[in-house]
Design a protein around this motif. Structure first.
Motif, PDB file in Angstrom:
ATOM      1  N   VAL A   1      -9.003   3.112  -6.939  1.00  0.00           N
ATOM      2  CA  VAL A   1      -7.893   3.568  -6.084  1.00  0.00           C
ATOM      3  C   VAL A   1      -7.161   4.752  -6.711  1.00  0.00           C
ATOM      4  CG1 VAL A   1      -7.571   1.376  -4.889  1.00  0.00           C
ATOM      5  CG2 VAL A   1      -6.278   1.824  -6.995  1.00  0.00           C
TER       6      VAL A   1
ATOM      7  N   GLN B   1     -10.952  11.834 -13.989  1.00  0.00           N
ATOM      8  CA  GLN B   1     -10.952  11.694 -12.533  1.00  0.00           C
ATOM      9  C   GLN B   1     -11.636  12.931 -11.963  1.00  0.00           C
ATOM     10  OE1 GLN B   1      -6.520  10.914 -12.726  1.00  0.00           O
ATOM     11  NE2 GLN B   1      -6.958   9.744 -10.867  1.00  0.00           N
TER      12      GLN B   1
ATOM     13  N   PHE C   1      -2.407  13.191  -6.645  1.00  0.00           N
ATOM     14  CA  PHE C   1      -1.632  12.490  -7.670  1.00  0.00           C
ATOM     15  C   PHE C   1      -2.443  12.150  -8.916  1.00  0.00           C
ATOM     16  CE2 PHE C   1       0.383  11.508  -3.573  1.00  0.00           C
ATOM     17  CZ  PHE C   1       1.702  11.861  -3.834  1.00  0.00           C
ATOM     18  N   THR C   2      -3.538  12.858  -9.159  1.00  0.00           N
ATOM     19  CA  THR C   2      -4.335  12.544 -10.350  1.00  0.00           C
ATOM     20  C   THR C   2      -3.546  12.889 -11.614  1.00  0.00           C
ATOM     21  OG1 THR C   2      -5.287  14.738 -10.402  1.00  0.00           O
ATOM     22  CG2 THR C   2      -6.514  13.059  -9.175  1.00  0.00           C
ATOM     23  N   ALA C   3      -4.007  12.337 -12.732  1.00  0.00           N
ATOM     24  CA  ALA C   3      -3.367  12.616 -14.020  1.00  0.00           C
ATOM     25  C   ALA C   3      -3.288  14.131 -14.248  1.00  0.00           C
ATOM     26  CB  ALA C   3      -4.151  11.926 -15.138  1.00  0.00           C
ATOM     27  N   ARG C   4      -4.358  14.846 -13.897  1.00  0.00           N
ATOM     28  CA  ARG C   4      -4.403  16.300 -14.122  1.00  0.00           C
ATOM     29  C   ARG C   4      -3.407  17.033 -13.221  1.00  0.00           C
ATOM     30  NH1 ARG C   4      -9.491  16.848 -13.111  1.00  0.00           N
ATOM     31  NH2 ARG C   4     -10.186  16.272 -15.172  1.00  0.00           N
TER      32      ARG C   4
ATOM     33  N   LEU D   1      -5.335   8.575 -18.331  1.00  0.00           N
ATOM     34  CA  LEU D   1      -4.153   8.820 -19.157  1.00  0.00           C
ATOM     35  C   LEU D   1      -4.263   8.124 -20.509  1.00  0.00           C
ATOM     36  CD1 LEU D   1      -1.258   8.412 -16.558  1.00  0.00           C
ATOM     37  CD2 LEU D   1      -1.770  10.475 -17.867  1.00  0.00           C
TER      38      LEU D   1
ATOM     39  N   ASN E   1       2.258   8.129 -11.460  1.00  0.00           N
ATOM     40  CA  ASN E   1       2.177   9.070 -12.587  1.00  0.00           C
ATOM     41  C   ASN E   1       3.140  10.235 -12.419  1.00  0.00           C
ATOM     42  OD1 ASN E   1       0.264   7.513 -13.892  1.00  0.00           O
ATOM     43  ND2 ASN E   1      -1.403   8.435 -12.710  1.00  0.00           N
TER      44      ASN E   1
ATOM     45  N   TYR F   1       0.460  -3.704  -8.161  1.00  0.00           N
ATOM     46  CA  TYR F   1      -0.851  -3.916  -8.751  1.00  0.00           C
ATOM     47  C   TYR F   1      -1.820  -4.048  -7.587  1.00  0.00           C
ATOM     48  CZ  TYR F   1      -4.503  -5.953 -11.701  1.00  0.00           C
ATOM     49  OH  TYR F   1      -5.675  -6.189 -12.365  1.00  0.00           O
ATOM     50  N   GLY F   2      -3.107  -3.817  -7.855  1.00  0.00           N
ATOM     51  CA  GLY F   2      -4.086  -3.914  -6.779  1.00  0.00           C
ATOM     52  C   GLY F   2      -4.195  -2.591  -6.034  1.00  0.00           C
ATOM     53  N   ILE F   3      -4.835  -2.654  -4.868  1.00  0.00           N
ATOM     54  CA  ILE F   3      -5.154  -1.405  -4.153  1.00  0.00           C
ATOM     55  C   ILE F   3      -3.913  -0.678  -3.668  1.00  0.00           C
ATOM     56  CG2 ILE F   3      -7.438  -2.210  -3.433  1.00  0.00           C
ATOM     57  CD1 ILE F   3      -6.243  -2.683  -0.619  1.00  0.00           C
TER      58      ILE F   3
ATOM     59  N   GLN G   1      -1.100  -0.296  -5.454  1.00  0.00           N
ATOM     60  CA  GLN G   1      -0.237   0.174  -6.536  1.00  0.00           C
ATOM     61  C   GLN G   1       0.255   1.590  -6.212  1.00  0.00           C
ATOM     62  OE1 GLN G   1      -1.681   1.369 -10.586  1.00  0.00           O
ATOM     63  NE2 GLN G   1      -0.545  -0.432 -11.232  1.00  0.00           N
TER      64      GLN G   1
ATOM     65  N   PRO H   1      -5.651  -1.263 -11.792  1.00  0.00           N
ATOM     66  CA  PRO H   1      -5.118  -2.120 -10.728  1.00  0.00           C
ATOM     67  C   PRO H   1      -6.190  -2.630  -9.768  1.00  0.00           C
ATOM     68  CG  PRO H   1      -4.607   0.176 -10.264  1.00  0.00           C
ATOM     69  CD  PRO H   1      -5.209   0.139 -11.645  1.00  0.00           C
TER      70      PRO H   1
ATOM     71  N   ILE I   1      -5.317  10.510  -2.820  1.00  0.00           N
ATOM     72  CA  ILE I   1      -5.491  10.342  -4.276  1.00  0.00           C
ATOM     73  C   ILE I   1      -5.548  11.677  -5.034  1.00  0.00           C
ATOM     74  CG2 ILE I   1      -7.101   9.554  -6.075  1.00  0.00           C
ATOM     75  CD1 ILE I   1      -7.792   7.168  -4.297  1.00  0.00           C
ATOM     76  N   PRO I   2      -6.300  12.694  -4.510  1.00  0.00           N
ATOM     77  CA  PRO I   2      -6.396  13.937  -5.298  1.00  0.00           C
ATOM     78  C   PRO I   2      -5.047  14.600  -5.553  1.00  0.00           C
ATOM     79  CG  PRO I   2      -8.028  13.917  -3.533  1.00  0.00           C
ATOM     80  CD  PRO I   2      -7.130  12.746  -3.303  1.00  0.00           C
TER      81      PRO I   2
ATOM     82  N   ASP J   1     -12.822  15.521  -8.576  1.00  0.00           N
ATOM     83  CA  ASP J   1     -12.004  16.252  -7.613  1.00  0.00           C
ATOM     84  C   ASP J   1     -11.415  15.338  -6.532  1.00  0.00           C
ATOM     85  OD1 ASP J   1     -12.455  18.557  -8.963  1.00  0.00           O
ATOM     86  OD2 ASP J   1     -14.041  19.282  -7.626  1.00  0.00           O
ATOM     87  N   GLU J   2     -12.091  14.222  -6.298  1.00  0.00           N
ATOM     88  CA  GLU J   2     -11.589  13.259  -5.318  1.00  0.00           C
ATOM     89  C   GLU J   2     -10.553  12.323  -5.939  1.00  0.00           C
ATOM     90  OE1 GLU J   2     -12.651  13.224  -1.987  1.00  0.00           O
ATOM     91  OE2 GLU J   2     -13.347  15.160  -2.742  1.00  0.00           O
ATOM     92  N   GLY J   3     -10.353  12.441  -7.260  1.00  0.00           N
ATOM     93  CA  GLY J   3      -9.399  11.572  -7.943  1.00  0.00           C
ATOM     94  C   GLY J   3      -9.989  10.246  -8.385  1.00  0.00           C
TER      95      GLY J   3
ATOM     96  N   ARG K   1       6.463   8.832 -13.501  1.00  0.00           N
ATOM     97  CA  ARG K   1       6.525   8.752 -14.971  1.00  0.00           C
ATOM     98  C   ARG K   1       6.914  10.093 -15.574  1.00  0.00           C
ATOM     99  NH1 ARG K   1       1.677   4.935 -14.406  1.00  0.00           N
ATOM    100  NH2 ARG K   1       2.433   3.056 -15.456  1.00  0.00           N
TER     101      ARG K   1
ATOM    102  N   ARG L   1      -5.908   6.332   1.803  1.00  0.00           N
ATOM    103  CA  ARG L   1      -5.561   6.495   0.386  1.00  0.00           C
ATOM    104  C   ARG L   1      -6.465   7.531  -0.272  1.00  0.00           C
ATOM    105  NH1 ARG L   1      -2.449   3.192  -3.960  1.00  0.00           N
ATOM    106  NH2 ARG L   1      -3.243   4.160  -5.842  1.00  0.00           N
ATOM    107  N   ARG L   2      -7.751   7.487   0.080  1.00  0.00           N
ATOM    108  CA  ARG L   2      -8.696   8.446  -0.541  1.00  0.00           C
ATOM    109  C   ARG L   2      -8.343   9.891  -0.206  1.00  0.00           C
ATOM    110  NH1 ARG L   2     -14.281   5.717  -2.082  1.00  0.00           N
ATOM    111  NH2 ARG L   2     -13.236   4.172  -3.377  1.00  0.00           N
TER     112      ARG L   2
END
Lengths: 411, 63
Positions: free
Chosen positions: B11, B26, A117-120, B18, A364, A355-357, A359, B55, A114-115, B28-30, A367, A110-111
């Protein structure tokens, strides 16, 4: 009262079957309200094999289970509540997808993602998403109504977005859309399901191999690059990751686009408010996600230790379905839960993305896609209306992810 | 009000960034970064919502 799924029922009545059908296309299954009130954590028999599972129906309990590290997502563990029949020999060979991994394996993969799909990052994708939506709306308007909104807009938009993110050539979309639709169908035989997974994996296997030697500016190439340093995944793991992103990235969003438009057409006063005030869109998206909660049973777990949930002890080895559609109609969190209300202030508390790890990592992105599609249709196609009788619409009652097969519209 | 984050739990859902972009970001690693450890009262409601919606229960508030 403490009970176990293995214990004989106190009464002679047979266990209710799961999945349960929605009483109407816009509501949760009829049994859920009664279960939340009287037996919020209760047993059911899985339709696919008759095996018992726990159903968790209250918002508070669903969050508790999905946040509990003793509730494993590993579908290979005995007791996991499968909703497809998967033969033992096939199960042994399956590569775990991210959503079926437990920590620390889950955390590592997941790590790496993650980058993306960040909000930015998702905000940066917005102009391109708007462009894709505009092109499809242009084509719709040029062709003239009636059109099937699913094939004209709902499916191609998220499909193109995820293809560009992953680096999958969009010209192959007809093939992978067919395979992924097959993988969502409850009623397929194990052989048919296996064939769909295998066909998609063979396709992605070639693509990943290509990117190993000729990387591009895309998620799969960036994953491969990081993996050269971290070495957490082999080739088959990368193929499995790409399959999850591709299938998860378009099927769910496509269903929410079509269902959301249909729901808004049924509530013309709320639709008019949204058109007049686009700032209401983000909350409307949350409310539409809540009322449909299309991936109700995507949150399957198996207890690896005893877990107390409400008055019930779920024993190690027992299966659990933490039903987010039931949670998202919990009256104690969402008053008058069956009513669509784009102003609902607690809409964002829904668990439609889980929900949880685990999710949804693409939440985003979904959305933004929904906001752009709904907003653009309201603005550019003000006369949009259904071009079929409501009772002619066919809903995906037989699928893992709820939706509508076709949505004829005109304007 | 004091805000803290157990980054090991994060996570990367990005809900906090947001909902309250002046308090959370966040990297660079998110993963979550707390920008303002003692946010003003005006941010209280959105920070509490971010804590509730996280979450992975990564965020904590005190006071």
């Amino acid at each position: 009262m403490t009970q176990s799924a293995d214990a004989a029922p106190e009464t002679g009545t047979p266990l209710p079957q799961f999945p349960m059908r929605r009483t109407c296309p816009f509501s949760e299954p009829g049994e859920y309200a009664e279960m939340r009130a009287d037996r919020p954590v209760s047993r059911a028999a899985l339709k696919v094999n008759g095996k018992p599972t726990w159903l968790v129906t209250r918002h508070e309990h669903v969050r508790q289970v999905l946040g509990d590290s003793r509730a494993s997502s590993n579908l290979k563990l005995p007791g996991y509540p499968h909703q497809f029949h998967i033969p033992e020999e096939m199960l042994a060979q399956i590569r775990l997808m991210l959503l079926n991994m437990d920590p620390p394996q889950h955390t590592a993969q997941r790590r790496m993602l993650i980058p993306e799909f960040t909000a930015r990052r998702v905000k940066e994708m917005r102009p391109r998403i708007q462009q894709i939506v505009d092109e499809h709306v242009d084509a719709m308007l040029a062709a003239g109504g009636p059109v099937d909104l699913v094939t004209a807009l709902a499916l191609p938009v998220p499909s193109l977005v995820i293809c560009e993110l992953l680096g999958v050539p969009y010209e192959d979309h007809a093939q992978f859309e067919e395979w992924s639709a097959a993988m969502m169908n409850h009623d397929l035989s194990p052989a048919e399901y296996g064939a769909a997974v295998q066909a998609l994996d063979m396709y992605l296997d070639k693509l990943v191999t290509l990117k190993e030697s000729e990387p591009g500016d895309d998620l799969i190439s960036r994953f491969l690059e990081k993996n050269r340093a971290e070495r957490i995944a082999d080739h088959a793991d990368v193929v499995t990751m790409a399959r999850l992103m591709l299938v998860g990235g378009h099927e769910t969003t496509a269903n929410m686009i079509a269902l959301g438009v249909l729901a808004l057409l049924r509530h013309p006063e709320q639709l008019a408010e949204l058109r007049a005030e686009p700032a209401l869109l983000p909350n409307a998206v949350e409310e539409l996600l809540r009322v449909f909660s299309i991936s109700d049973s995507g949150t399957a777990r198996v207890a690896v230790e005893d877990i107390e949930v409400g008055d019930v002890t779920i024993r190690a080895g027992e299966g659990i379905l933490a039903l987010n559609n039931a949670a998202d109609h919990d009256e104690s969190v969402f008053p008058d839960p069956g009513t669509l209300d784009i102003h609902r202030k607690e809409a964002r508390s829904h668990l439609a993305f889980g929900y949880g790890i685990h999710q949804c990592i693409g939440a985003n992105l979904a959305r933004v896609e929904l906001e752009v599609v709904y907003g653009t249709l309201l603005r550019r196609v003000p006369g949009l209306r259904l071009a079929a009788e409501p009772d002619e619409l066919r809903f995906k009652d037989d699928a893992m992810v709820y939706g509508v097969y076709e949505l004829p519209v005109t304007w | 009000m004091r805000v803290s984050a157990e980054r090991d739990r994060c996570v990367g859902s990005g809900q906090c960034a947001l909902l309250s972009p002046e308090v959370f970001d966040q990297d660079d690693e998110g993963l979550v970064v707390v920008l303002v450890e003692e946010p003003a009262d005006g941010h209280r409601e959105e920070v509490l919502q971010a804590v509730d919606l996280c979450p992975s229960r990564t965020l904590r508030v005190h006071g």
